[in-house]
Motif scaffolding. Sequence first.
Motif, PDB file in Angstrom:
ATOM      1  N   LEU A   1      82.606  39.800  88.486  1.00 50.22           N
ATOM      2  CA  LEU A   1      81.742  40.268  87.284  1.00 50.22           C
ATOM      3  C   LEU A   1      82.008  41.380  86.284  1.00 50.22           C
ATOM      4  CD1 LEU A   1      78.069  40.579  89.019  1.00 50.22           C
ATOM      5  CD2 LEU A   1      79.348  38.532  87.895  1.00 50.22           C
ATOM      6  N   CYS A   2      83.185  42.063  86.772  1.00 44.52           N
ATOM      7  CA  CYS A   2      83.865  43.025  85.847  1.00 44.52           C
ATOM      8  C   CYS A   2      84.987  42.001  84.965  1.00 44.52           C
ATOM      9  CB  CYS A   2      84.711  43.965  86.494  1.00 44.52           C
ATOM     10  SG  CYS A   2      84.053  45.057  87.429  1.00 44.52           S
ATOM     11  N   VAL A   3      85.411  41.257  85.318  1.00 43.54           N
ATOM     12  CA  VAL A   3      86.227  40.310  84.534  1.00 43.54           C
ATOM     13  C   VAL A   3      85.253  39.629  83.647  1.00 43.54           C
ATOM     14  CG1 VAL A   3      87.833  38.389  84.467  1.00 43.54           C
ATOM     15  CG2 VAL A   3      88.110  40.014  86.620  1.00 43.54           C
ATOM     16  N   ALA A   4      84.277  39.103  83.979  1.00 43.27           N
ATOM     17  CA  ALA A   4      83.298  38.405  83.107  1.00 43.27           C
ATOM     18  C   ALA A   4      82.695  39.299  82.086  1.00 43.27           C
ATOM     19  CB  ALA A   4      82.278  37.623  83.665  1.00 43.27           C
ATOM     20  N   SER A   5      82.523  40.548  82.584  1.00 44.93           N
ATOM     21  CA  SER A   5      82.163  41.477  81.558  1.00 44.93           C
ATOM     22  C   SER A   5      83.091  41.698  80.336  1.00 44.93           C
ATOM     23  CB  SER A   5      81.561  42.747  82.254  1.00 44.93           C
ATOM     24  OG  SER A   5      81.230  43.630  81.204  1.00 44.93           O
TER      25      SER A   5
ATOM     26  N   VAL B   1      65.874  39.258  90.272  1.00 47.73           N
ATOM     27  CA  VAL B   1      66.508  39.282  88.875  1.00 47.73           C
ATOM     28  C   VAL B   1      67.951  39.866  88.875  1.00 47.73           C
ATOM     29  CG1 VAL B   1      66.269  40.316  86.519  1.00 47.73           C
ATOM     30  CG2 VAL B   1      64.243  39.580  87.726  1.00 47.73           C
ATOM     31  N   LYS B   2      69.171  39.060  89.021  1.00 50.37           N
ATOM     32  CA  LYS B   2      70.379  39.661  89.193  1.00 50.37           C
ATOM     33  C   LYS B   2      70.884  39.948  88.076  1.00 50.37           C
ATOM     34  CE  LYS B   2      70.945  37.054  93.454  1.00 50.37           C
ATOM     35  NZ  LYS B   2      71.655  35.848  94.100  1.00 50.37           N
ATOM     36  N   THR B   3      70.397  39.908  86.732  1.00 54.99           N
ATOM     37  CA  THR B   3      71.102  40.069  85.471  1.00 54.99           C
ATOM     38  C   THR B   3      71.159  41.503  85.139  1.00 54.99           C
ATOM     39  OG1 THR B   3      68.755  39.994  84.313  1.00 54.99           O
ATOM     40  CG2 THR B   3      70.458  37.923  84.338  1.00 54.99           C
ATOM     41  N   VAL B   4      71.945  42.056  84.250  1.00 53.46           N
ATOM     42  CA  VAL B   4      72.073  43.547  83.962  1.00 53.46           C
ATOM     43  C   VAL B   4      70.644  44.175  83.552  1.00 53.46           C
ATOM     44  CG1 VAL B   4      73.192  45.254  82.355  1.00 53.46           C
ATOM     45  CG2 VAL B   4      74.457  43.161  83.292  1.00 53.46           C
ATOM     46  N   GLN B   5      70.322  45.293  84.027  1.00 55.77           N
ATOM     47  CA  GLN B   5      69.055  45.873  83.740  1.00 55.77           C
ATOM     48  C   GLN B   5      69.415  46.990  82.696  1.00 55.77           C
ATOM     49  OE1 GLN B   5      66.095  44.817  85.388  1.00 55.77           O
ATOM     50  NE2 GLN B   5      67.951  43.164  85.644  1.00 55.77           N
ATOM     51  N   GLY B   6      70.774  47.339  82.691  1.00 57.18           N
ATOM     52  CA  GLY B   6      71.035  48.354  81.595  1.00 57.18           C
ATOM     53  C   GLY B   6      70.944  49.751  81.936  1.00 57.18           C
ATOM     54  N   PRO B   7      71.300  50.536  80.903  1.00 56.48           N
ATOM     55  CA  PRO B   7      71.158  52.057  81.037  1.00 56.48           C
ATOM     56  C   PRO B   7      69.608  52.572  81.382  1.00 56.48           C
ATOM     57  CG  PRO B   7      71.859  51.440  78.832  1.00 56.48           C
ATOM     58  CD  PRO B   7      72.008  50.389  79.463  1.00 56.48           C
ATOM     59  N   SER B   8      68.856  52.098  80.830  1.00 56.70           N
ATOM     60  CA  SER B   8      67.596  52.339  80.899  1.00 56.70           C
ATOM     61  C   SER B   8      66.895  52.399  82.233  1.00 56.70           C
ATOM     62  CB  SER B   8      66.582  51.994  79.902  1.00 56.70           C
ATOM     63  OG  SER B   8      66.369  50.609  80.136  1.00 56.70           O
ATOM     64  N   ALA B   9      67.400  51.481  82.882  1.00 59.46           N
ATOM     65  CA  ALA B   9      66.893  51.332  84.613  1.00 59.46           C
ATOM     66  C   ALA B   9      67.743  52.148  85.480  1.00 59.46           C
ATOM     67  CB  ALA B   9      67.129  50.038  84.656  1.00 59.46           C
ATOM     68  N   LEU B  10      69.005  52.906  85.018  1.00 63.80           N
ATOM     69  CA  LEU B  10      69.972  53.430  85.754  1.00 63.80           C
ATOM     70  C   LEU B  10      69.676  55.085  86.149  1.00 63.80           C
ATOM     71  CD1 LEU B  10      73.019  51.764  84.890  1.00 63.80           C
ATOM     72  CD2 LEU B  10      71.797  51.240  86.857  1.00 63.80           C
TER      73      LEU B  10
ATOM     74  N   ASP C   1      75.160  45.454  87.096  1.00 58.55           N
ATOM     75  CA  ASP C   1      75.141  46.689  86.646  1.00 58.55           C
ATOM     76  C   ASP C   1      76.299  47.524  86.930  1.00 58.55           C
ATOM     77  OD1 ASP C   1      72.630  47.451  84.766  1.00 58.55           O
ATOM     78  OD2 ASP C   1      71.661  46.635  86.261  1.00 58.55           O
ATOM     79  N   VAL C   2      76.582  47.525  88.334  1.00 54.28           N
ATOM     80  CA  VAL C   2      77.891  48.233  88.750  1.00 54.28           C
ATOM     81  C   VAL C   2      78.918  47.746  87.880  1.00 54.28           C
ATOM     82  CG1 VAL C   2      79.544  48.657  90.615  1.00 54.28           C
ATOM     83  CG2 VAL C   2      77.091  48.436  91.072  1.00 54.28           C
ATOM     84  N   ALA C   3      79.209  46.502  87.464  1.00 54.01           N
ATOM     85  CA  ALA C   3      80.280  45.958  86.705  1.00 54.01           C
ATOM     86  C   ALA C   3      80.127  46.648  85.344  1.00 54.01           C
ATOM     87  CB  ALA C   3      80.282  44.266  86.967  1.00 54.01           C
TER      88      ALA C   3
ATOM     89  N   GLY D   1      86.264  38.834  94.238  1.00 51.68           N
ATOM     90  CA  GLY D   1      84.969  39.499  94.799  1.00 51.68           C
ATOM     91  C   GLY D   1      83.838  39.448  93.853  1.00 51.68           C
ATOM     92  N   ARG D   2      82.744  39.777  94.763  1.00 53.46           N
ATOM     93  CA  ARG D   2      81.374  39.556  93.960  1.00 53.46           C
ATOM     94  C   ARG D   2      81.120  40.561  92.818  1.00 53.46           C
ATOM     95  NH1 ARG D   2      76.862  39.470  98.369  1.00 53.46           N
ATOM     96  NH2 ARG D   2      78.605  40.798  99.587  1.00 53.46           N
ATOM     97  N   THR D   3      81.624  41.724  92.935  1.00 52.27           N
ATOM     98  CA  THR D   3      81.580  42.846  91.822  1.00 52.27           C
ATOM     99  C   THR D   3      82.763  42.628  90.942  1.00 52.27           C
ATOM    100  OG1 THR D   3      80.516  44.357  93.470  1.00 52.27           O
ATOM    101  CG2 THR D   3      81.550  45.214  91.493  1.00 52.27           C
TER     102      THR D   3
END
Length: 382
Positions: free
Chosen positions: A120-124, A285-294, A310-312, A115-117
């Motif tokens: 990305l978990c695997v890739a992470s 911008v689909k890349t990880v924004q990181g903790p400072s954006a969350l 970011d969910v992944a 799945g789409r999320t």
Amino acid sequence: MTGRRCSLAIFKRSRRPHSNTKQETKRPSPTITALHSAMFWFGFFASAGLFAAVSDLPQAAALSLPTTVGGVSRRDLLIGGTAAVVTAGSPFALPEYGYAAGDNNLPIAVLGASGRTGALCVASCLRRGIPVRALTRTGAWPPAKIDLSVVGFDGDATPTNPLLTVCACDVKDADSLTSSLLGCRAVIYAASASKAGGNSKDIDADGVIAAGKACLKNKVGRYVVISSGSTTRPNSLGFKFTEMAVAGIMTNKRLGEVGVAEMYANNGKLSYTIIRPGGLDEPKVKTVQGPSALEISQGDVLAGFVNRADVAEVSVEMALSSAPNIQNTAFELYYKNNVVPVDKKYRKYLDPDNGVVKRLTAITYDELFSGIKANYDYLGDP
């Protein structure tokens, strides 16, 4: 050594002025808050083409748990050095870890890895150098149309990668789950209802519970479930629209949450975390924004958009963590720059000084997660 392929049976947050003198935080009017909330959900569901009358859905007593059911840093799990890799377009350095011998060599399993999320978990995990088991219904991975680089991974995504094992696993088959999750340090449940995979009862309720049972049977240390915001709020627009989009999905996601919480009561060191993302945005911008954006909150009263990358990332961080405060709990995850209440009666919680619901923000994951409360489900109404 090569990998193995196995076939096993909205609203911007008010900021305090930088002054030693306390000033009153200007709160939005109820009318403006309601308008922003309506626009948020309208925009989210308009993007999915979901324009239809929404009938009232009954409150379901079976979907409720008590407000409570029944910090060690994640670095305590990490043995060895750390490095950083920066993804193009990403505003922060993505974590990448090295591991020594011991339990850290055990894989993280991802259910719903095609799945789409889940992909990305695997890739992470692969980017971090963590052994990972990609579990899909067909036994094929990676999915052709998913860009794994959005989480900073551009390496070998085939079973020739020694960190990757690809397995066929059907969450509707208890024996398949038990054998597929054997020997894992953590499990991320990223599967959800689909035309090919199964309906929401099979995947979002029964599958979540069955995977939890398999984790307990195999003594898997961490079980991370990617659920959805508003699962405890049947009268909210988020619940109603999503329930309409995929018949029964929110009801079944909540039943899955409740089932997991009940089975993990009094299970010692084995623990779960339920992540409730806001609207899964697909921004430019689909890349990880990181903790400072969350922003993280607990209570299921606030929502916002967040992208799958970011969910992944947060899901993998939760799988790696042994911190006591993130065990047997649930929290909401969204970007901090456009937050709305899930229902107008919760608009008071937009105020950072509301005294009940903490709006957690930080620069690092460790800091962001440190304010999470263990053994928490949702905020009960007065």
